[in-house]
Design a protein around this motif. Sequence first.
Motif, PDB file in Angstrom:
ATOM      1  N   LYS A 116       0.836  -1.212   0.000  1.00 43.27           N
ATOM      2  CA  LYS A 116       0.000   0.000   0.000  1.00 43.27           C
ATOM      3  C   LYS A 116       0.864   1.253   0.000  1.00 43.27           C
ATOM      4  CE  LYS A 116      -4.247  -1.733   2.126  1.00 43.27           C
ATOM      5  NZ  LYS A 116      -5.154  -1.649   3.296  1.00 43.27           N
ATOM      6  N   GLU A 117       1.939   1.216   0.751  1.00 44.49           N
ATOM      7  CA  GLU A 117       2.825   2.379   0.779  1.00 44.49           C
ATOM      8  C   GLU A 117       3.456   2.613  -0.590  1.00 44.49           C
ATOM      9  OE1 GLU A 117       6.838   4.017   3.045  1.00 44.49           O
ATOM     10  OE2 GLU A 117       5.533   2.569   4.047  1.00 44.49           O
ATOM     11  N   LEU A 118       3.894   1.531  -1.227  1.00 47.40           N
ATOM     12  CA  LEU A 118       4.515   1.658  -2.544  1.00 47.40           C
ATOM     13  C   LEU A 118       3.492   2.086  -3.590  1.00 47.40           C
ATOM     14  CD1 LEU A 118       7.375   1.191  -3.714  1.00 47.40           C
ATOM     15  CD2 LEU A 118       6.597  -1.068  -4.448  1.00 47.40           C
ATOM     16  N   ALA A 119       2.290   1.518  -3.510  1.00 45.60           N
ATOM     17  CA  ALA A 119       1.238   1.903  -4.448  1.00 45.60           C
ATOM     18  C   ALA A 119       0.861   3.370  -4.278  1.00 45.60           C
ATOM     19  CB  ALA A 119       0.014   1.008  -4.256  1.00 45.60           C
ATOM     20  N   GLY A 120       0.861   3.850  -3.033  1.00 45.69           N
ATOM     21  CA  GLY A 120       0.564   5.259  -2.794  1.00 45.69           C
ATOM     22  C   GLY A 120       1.598   6.163  -3.436  1.00 45.69           C
ATOM     23  N   LEU A 121       2.864   5.758  -3.365  1.00 46.90           N
ATOM     24  CA  LEU A 121       3.922   6.534  -4.017  1.00 46.90           C
ATOM     25  C   LEU A 121       3.704   6.594  -5.523  1.00 46.90           C
ATOM     26  CD1 LEU A 121       6.678   7.974  -4.033  1.00 46.90           C
ATOM     27  CD2 LEU A 121       7.761   5.703  -4.077  1.00 46.90           C
ATOM     28  N   LEU A 122       3.356   5.447  -6.107  1.00 48.35           N
ATOM     29  CA  LEU A 122       3.098   5.402  -7.556  1.00 48.35           C
ATOM     30  C   LEU A 122       1.928   6.322  -7.927  1.00 48.35           C
ATOM     31  CD1 LEU A 122       3.334   4.301 -10.434  1.00 48.35           C
ATOM     32  CD2 LEU A 122       2.032   2.296  -9.694  1.00 48.35           C
ATOM     33  N   ALA A 123       0.865   6.264  -7.134  1.00 47.16           N
ATOM     34  CA  ALA A 123      -0.303   7.096  -7.427  1.00 47.16           C
ATOM     35  C   ALA A 123       0.047   8.581  -7.357  1.00 47.16           C
ATOM     36  CB  ALA A 123      -1.431   6.768  -6.448  1.00 47.16           C
ATOM     37  N   ARG A 124       0.843   8.959  -6.375  1.00 49.44           N
ATOM     38  CA  ARG A 124       1.212  10.367  -6.235  1.00 49.44           C
ATOM     39  C   ARG A 124       2.102  10.832  -7.376  1.00 49.44           C
ATOM     40  NH1 ARG A 124       1.970   8.560  -0.979  1.00 49.44           N
ATOM     41  NH2 ARG A 124       4.256   8.617  -1.186  1.00 49.44           N
ATOM     42  N   ARG A 125       3.031   9.994  -7.794  1.00 47.48           N
ATOM     43  CA  ARG A 125       3.978  10.390  -8.826  1.00 47.48           C
ATOM     44  C   ARG A 125       3.369  10.365 -10.229  1.00 47.48           C
ATOM     45  NH1 ARG A 125       6.158  12.104  -5.025  1.00 47.48           N
ATOM     46  NH2 ARG A 125       8.278  11.634  -4.266  1.00 47.48           N
ATOM     47  N   SER A 126       2.447   9.449 -10.457  1.00 48.54           N
ATOM     48  CA  SER A 126       1.931   9.275 -11.822  1.00 48.54           C
ATOM     49  C   SER A 126       0.520   9.791 -12.015  1.00 48.54           C
ATOM     50  CB  SER A 126       1.965   7.795 -12.202  1.00 48.54           C
ATOM     51  OG  SER A 126       1.030   7.053 -11.408  1.00 48.54           O
ATOM     52  N   GLY A 127      -0.223   9.939 -10.934  1.00 50.02           N
ATOM     53  CA  GLY A 127      -1.633  10.307 -11.043  1.00 50.02           C
ATOM     54  C   GLY A 127      -2.502   9.141 -11.463  1.00 50.02           C
ATOM     55  N   ALA A 128      -1.929   7.949 -11.558  1.00 52.23           N
ATOM     56  CA  ALA A 128      -2.659   6.768 -12.012  1.00 52.23           C
ATOM     57  C   ALA A 128      -3.400   6.111 -10.854  1.00 52.23           C
ATOM     58  CB  ALA A 128      -1.692   5.771 -12.646  1.00 52.23           C
ATOM     59  N   GLU A 129      -4.356   5.280 -11.204  1.00 53.66           N
ATOM     60  CA  GLU A 129      -5.059   4.482 -10.213  1.00 53.66           C
ATOM     61  C   GLU A 129      -4.234   3.234  -9.891  1.00 53.66           C
ATOM     62  OE1 GLU A 129      -9.534   4.275 -10.520  1.00 53.66           O
ATOM     63  OE2 GLU A 129      -9.019   4.797 -12.593  1.00 53.66           O
ATOM     64  N   VAL A 130      -4.422   2.724  -8.697  1.00 59.96           N
ATOM     65  CA  VAL A 130      -3.667   1.547  -8.257  1.00 59.96           C
ATOM     66  C   VAL A 130      -4.569   0.629  -7.452  1.00 59.96           C
ATOM     67  CG1 VAL A 130      -1.421   2.712  -8.216  1.00 59.96           C
ATOM     68  CG2 VAL A 130      -2.875   2.743  -6.184  1.00 59.96           C
ATOM     69  N   LYS A 131      -4.264  -0.672  -7.493  1.00 59.10           N
ATOM     70  CA  LYS A 131      -4.929  -1.672  -6.656  1.00 59.10           C
ATOM     71  C   LYS A 131      -3.867  -2.650  -6.165  1.00 59.10           C
ATOM     72  CE  LYS A 131      -9.491  -1.491  -8.899  1.00 59.10           C
ATOM     73  NZ  LYS A 131     -10.219  -0.942  -7.744  1.00 59.10           N
ATOM     74  N   VAL A 132      -3.996  -3.065  -4.907  1.00 54.77           N
ATOM     75  CA  VAL A 132      -2.991  -3.905  -4.247  1.00 54.77           C
ATOM     76  C   VAL A 132      -3.553  -5.293  -3.991  1.00 54.77           C
ATOM     77  CG1 VAL A 132      -1.752  -4.210  -2.065  1.00 54.77           C
ATOM     78  CG2 VAL A 132      -1.769  -1.979  -3.187  1.00 54.77           C
ATOM     79  N   PHE A 133      -2.731  -6.325  -4.233  1.00 57.98           N
ATOM     80  CA  PHE A 133      -3.179  -7.708  -4.060  1.00 57.98           C
ATOM     81  C   PHE A 133      -2.093  -8.543  -3.384  1.00 57.98           C
ATOM     82  CE2 PHE A 133      -5.210  -5.985  -7.827  1.00 57.98           C
ATOM     83  CZ  PHE A 133      -6.549  -6.259  -7.581  1.00 57.98           C
ATOM     84  N   VAL A 134      -2.503  -9.340  -2.385  1.00 61.79           N
ATOM     85  CA  VAL A 134      -1.588 -10.271  -1.732  1.00 61.79           C
ATOM     86  C   VAL A 134      -2.302 -11.609  -1.581  1.00 61.79           C
ATOM     87  CG1 VAL A 134       0.000 -10.682   0.196  1.00 61.79           C
ATOM     88  CG2 VAL A 134      -0.669  -8.350  -0.380  1.00 61.79           C
ATOM     89  N   ASP A 135      -2.404 -12.361  -2.664  1.00 63.09           N
ATOM     90  CA  ASP A 135      -2.869 -13.742  -2.596  1.00 63.09           C
ATOM     91  C   ASP A 135      -4.282 -13.885  -2.036  1.00 63.09           C
ATOM     92  OD1 ASP A 135      -2.531 -16.490  -2.944  1.00 63.09           O
ATOM     93  OD2 ASP A 135      -1.832 -16.791  -0.897  1.00 63.09           O
ATOM     94  N   THR A 136      -5.069 -12.833  -2.086  1.00 62.04           N
ATOM     95  CA  THR A 136      -6.424 -12.917  -1.552  1.00 62.04           C
ATOM     96  C   THR A 136      -7.472 -12.549  -2.603  1.00 62.04           C
ATOM     97  OG1 THR A 136      -6.182 -10.662  -0.699  1.00 62.04           O
ATOM     98  CG2 THR A 136      -5.762 -12.467   0.837  1.00 62.04           C
ATOM     99  N   ALA A 137      -7.055 -12.265  -3.817  1.00 56.44           N
ATOM    100  CA  ALA A 137      -7.963 -11.893  -4.900  1.00 56.44           C
ATOM    101  C   ALA A 137      -7.673 -12.801  -6.091  1.00 56.44           C
ATOM    102  CB  ALA A 137      -7.769 -10.424  -5.277  1.00 56.44           C
TER     103      ALA A 137
END
Length: 374
Positions: A116-137
Amino acid sequence: MIQPDAIVAELKTRATALGFESFGIAPADARPDLPEKLQTALDAGWHGDMEWMAETATRRGSPTQLWPEAKSVILLGINYGPQSDPLALLGQPGRGAISVYARNRDYHEIIKGKLKELAGLLARRSGAEVKVFVDTAPLMEKPLAEAAGLGWQGKHTVLVSREFGSWLFLGAILTSAELPGDKPHAQSCGSCTRCLDICPTNAFPAPFQLDSRRCLAYLSVEHKGQIPLEFRAPMGNRIYGCDDCLAVCPWNKFASISREARLRARDELDGPALADLVMLDDSAFRTLFAGSPVKRIGLHRFLRNVLIGIGNSADSAMVPLIEPHLESDNELVRGAAIWALRRLAPERANTLSQAYLPRENNPDVAREWTVDIA
């Protein structure tokens, strides 16, 4: 606007700081072969009673079916290499072998916050949407990790890394950003078949194919019924999961011990005594396995596994620990207790059957008193 290459460089640096040891990117549509492969496995029934796999097959087969806006998938890995050879426990039948991944905190909890922390960084830098998955989806992380260059799916179907062998936890970030992809990893198992040859239940119909219905990792964790009779003796003292095919992989010789302390075995979960485990009540079970994936299967399925282990121990001194479970309100526990008693003390079992069999109202449990266990 920040260029994609610069964003990726920053993500890699942050991922390393967060404890991720593998990083790769693949286009979301990098594996168009997955729907067909998945359907072949489902048609063969290899998913056992994991009905959720069939129910989510369409979404599971493709990241873009799961999330149409997805353009890229970032795959990350954390090494959970054990401190010692997990197969050594199999030679100590009085102790319970718990799969390496479950001997400490649930890896889902550890990895998800980092993702989530890494995805948040990506969203802030790129303006893109993100979704996080850890073996539960419904996301097929292993083949996508192969496409992202983290490693390759071995003949045991687990991801193998040149750096970490078969010991990688995977997490994924789907994003609407188009990021430069990495080169897919070539399959590098060669002629080796150690992982197939060591399987105690012949769970691999062919290289790169796994029939979960015969897999002790599935049977001891996911399967909600009694352990099928033919797999009880091969189960040995494996009371949660099975590491045989992972631990024997020759690429493990390059793997290091996990740097993440929360992924290292807690002393009390590193081969605990079966004699202690079989005496757990629900409260003690929850306390012992607090934070561990083992807790998710519940006390009754766990006792089922422990009693199978005791039945395989050849230790008749544990017979008095079995007998109280003949009175259990749970049919899984009663059935496994009968089998264990008959294995360790057949004459005693014949005597007790005279009292217990006439009042047993569950036909499956009643059958445990008479079925051939030779």
